[in-house]
Structure formats: structure tokens, C-alpha cells
Write a protein that holds these residues in place. Sequence first.
Motif, PDB file in Angstrom:
ATOM      1  N   VAL A  12       0.842  -1.208   0.000  1.00 46.02           N
ATOM      2  CA  VAL A  12       0.000   0.000   0.000  1.00 46.02           C
ATOM      3  C   VAL A  12       0.870   1.248   0.000  1.00 46.02           C
ATOM      4  N   TYR A  13       1.904   1.266   0.835  1.00 45.77           N
ATOM      5  CA  TYR A  13       2.806   2.422   0.849  1.00 45.77           C
ATOM      6  C   TYR A  13       3.512   2.596  -0.494  1.00 45.77           C
ATOM      7  N   HIS A  14       3.951   1.505  -1.079  1.00 43.26           N
ATOM      8  CA  HIS A  14       4.632   1.568  -2.369  1.00 43.26           C
ATOM      9  C   HIS A  14       3.686   2.112  -3.438  1.00 43.26           C
ATOM     10  N   ALA A  15       2.434   1.655  -3.403  1.00 45.73           N
ATOM     11  CA  ALA A  15       1.451   2.136  -4.369  1.00 45.73           C
ATOM     12  C   ALA A  15       1.265   3.645  -4.251  1.00 45.73           C
ATOM     13  N   ASN A  16       1.213   4.142  -3.031  1.00 44.33           N
ATOM     14  CA  ASN A  16       0.947   5.561  -2.797  1.00 44.33           C
ATOM     15  C   ASN A  16       2.157   6.436  -3.078  1.00 44.33           C
ATOM     16  N   PHE A  17       3.317   6.044  -2.545  1.00 45.27           N
ATOM     17  CA  PHE A  17       4.487   6.923  -2.565  1.00 45.27           C
ATOM     18  C   PHE A  17       5.544   6.568  -3.610  1.00 45.27           C
ATOM     19  N   ALA A  18       5.308   5.512  -4.368  1.00 40.67           N
ATOM     20  CA  ALA A  18       6.232   5.177  -5.455  1.00 40.67           C
ATOM     21  C   ALA A  18       5.534   5.127  -6.803  1.00 40.67           C
ATOM     22  N   GLU A  19       4.265   4.704  -6.806  1.00 43.85           N
ATOM     23  CA  GLU A  19       3.545   4.510  -8.067  1.00 43.85           C
ATOM     24  C   GLU A  19       2.412   5.513  -8.287  1.00 43.85           C
ATOM     25  N   ASP A  20       2.140   6.361  -7.283  1.00 48.93           N
ATOM     26  CA  ASP A  20       1.065   7.360  -7.372  1.00 48.93           C
ATOM     27  C   ASP A  20      -0.278   6.716  -7.711  1.00 48.93           C
ATOM     28  N   ARG A  21      -0.539   5.560  -7.107  1.00 49.81           N
ATOM     29  CA  ARG A  21      -1.849   4.924  -7.260  1.00 49.81           C
ATOM     30  C   ARG A  21      -2.773   5.434  -6.159  1.00 49.81           C
ATOM     31  N   ASP A  22      -4.043   5.502  -6.445  1.00 51.04           N
ATOM     32  CA  ASP A  22      -5.009   6.070  -5.507  1.00 51.04           C
ATOM     33  C   ASP A  22      -5.436   5.020  -4.488  1.00 51.04           C
ATOM     34  N   ILE A  23      -4.795   5.031  -3.330  1.00 51.68           N
ATOM     35  CA  ILE A  23      -5.102   4.019  -2.313  1.00 51.68           C
ATOM     36  C   ILE A  23      -6.445   4.276  -1.631  1.00 51.68           C
ATOM     37  N   ALA A  24      -7.109   5.387  -1.959  1.00 54.71           N
ATOM     38  CA  ALA A  24      -8.468   5.614  -1.471  1.00 54.71           C
ATOM     39  C   ALA A  24      -9.492   4.843  -2.301  1.00 54.71           C
ATOM     40  N   ASP A  25      -9.056   4.300  -3.421  1.00 53.32           N
ATOM     41  CA  ASP A  25      -9.917   3.549  -4.335  1.00 53.32           C
ATOM     42  C   ASP A  25      -9.939   2.081  -3.905  1.00 53.32           C
ATOM     43  N   ASP A  26     -11.115   1.580  -3.577  1.00 53.98           N
ATOM     44  CA  ASP A  26     -11.230   0.196  -3.103  1.00 53.98           C
ATOM     45  C   ASP A  26     -10.720  -0.810  -4.123  1.00 53.98           C
ATOM     46  N   THR A  27     -10.850  -0.508  -5.407  1.00 53.31           N
ATOM     47  CA  THR A  27     -10.384  -1.450  -6.424  1.00 53.31           C
ATOM     48  C   THR A  27      -8.853  -1.535  -6.420  1.00 53.31           C
ATOM     49  N   VAL A  28      -8.178  -0.440  -6.078  1.00 48.05           N
ATOM     50  CA  VAL A  28      -6.714  -0.466  -5.968  1.00 48.05           C
ATOM     51  C   VAL A  28      -6.303  -1.360  -4.805  1.00 48.05           C
ATOM     52  N   ILE A  29      -6.987  -1.228  -3.688  1.00 46.66           N
ATOM     53  CA  ILE A  29      -6.667  -2.053  -2.513  1.00 46.66           C
ATOM     54  C   ILE A  29      -6.923  -3.528  -2.819  1.00 46.66           C
ATOM     55  N   ALA A  30      -8.018  -3.817  -3.480  1.00 50.75           N
ATOM     56  CA  ALA A  30      -8.304  -5.210  -3.857  1.00 50.75           C
ATOM     57  C   ALA A  30      -7.219  -5.742  -4.785  1.00 50.75           C
ATOM     58  N   LEU A  70      -4.102  -4.806  -4.882  1.00 46.03           N
ATOM     59  CA  LEU A  70      -2.881  -5.032  -4.094  1.00 46.03           C
ATOM     60  C   LEU A  70      -2.958  -6.347  -3.334  1.00 46.03           C
ATOM     61  N   LEU A  71      -4.129  -6.677  -2.803  1.00 51.48           N
ATOM     62  CA  LEU A  71      -4.306  -7.968  -2.122  1.00 51.48           C
ATOM     63  C   LEU A  71      -4.104  -9.111  -3.118  1.00 51.48           C
ATOM     64  N   PHE A  72      -4.639  -8.944  -4.302  1.00 49.78           N
ATOM     65  CA  PHE A  72      -4.462  -9.959  -5.345  1.00 49.78           C
ATOM     66  C   PHE A  72      -2.985 -10.112  -5.696  1.00 49.78           C
ATOM     67  N   GLU A  73      -2.268  -8.992  -5.755  1.00 45.79           N
ATOM     68  CA  GLU A  73      -0.846  -9.020  -6.115  1.00 45.79           C
ATOM     69  C   GLU A  73      -0.005  -9.765  -5.085  1.00 45.79           C
ATOM     70  N   ILE A  74      -0.442  -9.781  -3.827  1.00 44.32           N
ATOM     71  CA  ILE A  74       0.288 -10.551  -2.804  1.00 44.32           C
ATOM     72  C   ILE A  74      -0.372 -11.908  -2.562  1.00 44.32           C
ATOM     73  N   GLU A  75      -1.224 -12.309  -3.526  1.00 40.73           N
ATOM     74  CA  GLU A  75      -1.827 -13.651  -3.570  1.00 40.73           C
ATOM     75  C   GLU A  75      -2.730 -13.926  -2.369  1.00 40.73           C
ATOM     76  N   GLN A  76      -3.593 -12.960  -2.058  1.00 45.28           N
ATOM     77  CA  GLN A  76      -4.562 -13.124  -0.990  1.00 45.28           C
ATOM     78  C   GLN A  76      -5.983 -13.033  -1.542  1.00 45.28           C
ATOM     79  N   ASP A  77      -6.918 -13.558  -0.762  1.00 42.73           N
ATOM     80  CA  ASP A  77      -8.330 -13.566  -1.147  1.00 42.73           C
ATOM     81  C   ASP A  77      -8.930 -12.196  -0.835  1.00 42.73           C
ATOM     82  N   ALA A  78      -8.891 -11.322  -1.811  1.00 44.68           N
ATOM     83  CA  ALA A  78      -9.319  -9.936  -1.590  1.00 44.68           C
ATOM     84  C   ALA A  78     -10.771  -9.861  -1.132  1.00 44.68           C
ATOM     85  N   GLU A  79     -11.622 -10.646  -1.743  1.00 51.78           N
ATOM     86  CA  GLU A  79     -13.046 -10.565  -1.420  1.00 51.78           C
ATOM     87  C   GLU A  79     -13.299 -10.901   0.048  1.00 51.78           C
ATOM     88  N   ALA A  80     -12.706 -11.979   0.528  1.00 53.40           N
ATOM     89  CA  ALA A  80     -12.918 -12.388   1.918  1.00 53.40           C
ATOM     90  C   ALA A  80     -12.289 -11.394   2.895  1.00 53.40           C
TER      91      ALA A  80
END
Length: 198
Positions: free
Chosen positions: A113-131, A133-143
Motif C-alpha cells: 500500500v505504501y509503495h502504491a501511494n508513494f512510489a507509483e502514485d496509485r489512488d489508495i483511497a480507491d477500493d479497487t486499488v486495494i483489492a 494489491l491484495l491480489f498481487e500478494i496472492e490473498q483472497d481480496a473478497e474475503a
Amino acid sequence: MGKPLEFWFEFASTYSYLSAARIEDACANAGVPLVWRSFLLGPVFGAQGMTDSPFNMFPVKGAYMWTDMERCCSDLELPFGKPSSFPRGSLLAARIVAAHADAPWVGPFVRAVYHANFAEDRDIADDTVIAALLFEIEQDAEAIVAAATAPEGKALLRTATEEALARGLFGAPSFVVDGALFWGNDRLEQALAHARAS
């Protein structure tokens, strides 16, 4: 084994990015248990009479902070880019950490999340971005999101923020060891030394 070190952080906090990048390894090397504590700075700043980040309220201080962040990230070999919006909301990410603080993937998620915000300028306020990121670390985003946004999950972050206020936290990153407060990225080593000595 040293006393546990509580890492209190806000995803919108610039200097918390620096601490989050190194705290897990630093605690492991020091033999100090790490406790992830997400909270919201908005209510903390509000209790101090502030309506925005002090870096926005005091432009000279803010300009210095961005220069300092570039230097610090260079020293730590961390990627950095000034986000196009600051501070960004981080409610869902904070709720996820509060609801899953003991999960083995929390460290990678926090750093993502920090990398997305301060390195990639991704909008971490956007729920789809957070989902994503969970997918990128191989986690069940929905659950994970479902648990964090259930009434019980929401209450955990609210309680954590109230606890931060009650314990006298006034900014992030903050480190608490056996009731002792250490504030700022440059106090991490001091907090670790205190944890080892306790």
C-alpha cells in the motif's frame, strides 16, 4: 526476546512509509516482536485543532518534507515519487490491517500500500486499488475486504484510533514499547533498543 514493539501508522503518512519498509526486518534482527497498529490521523489532528496535514497547513514545512523524503528514500534505496494528491484517504487499507493484524501477509500488504501511494502514485483511497494489491500478494481480496468492512471490522479501527488518542499519540509513525512512546521514523532504533532492554 525483547518486549513487543507496537508500530502505529497511517497510510497517508510519508515518514511511516520509511518505517514500514524496514521495521519487520529490524524487529526480527533485534529479536523484538512486532505488533502492527493502523489508525487514522484525521481524528488525532482534529483533537489538536488541525483540519489538514501540518505539511499542507504550513507550506514551508511541507516543501522541506518532500525534499527530505527524497533524501531519505535515496538513503534507504526506496523508490519514491511525490503523490499527485496528498494526503490520500486510506480507510479500507487501515481497516484491513486492524481486522487482520496477526495475519502473516500483513507486512507485505502494508508495504504494498505504501509503495502504491508513494512510489507509483496509485489512488489508495480507491477500493479497487486495494483489492488489486491484495491480489498481487496472492490473498483472497473478497474475503479480506468483507471481514474488514463488516461492523466488527469497522469497530476495530475505530477503537484503535480512540486508543491512540487516549494514549497520547499525536502523529505517525509512532512506536510504543511497554507504555513508552517514541515518535518519528528516526526514533525506530531508539524504540528497538528500549524493547531489547526492557
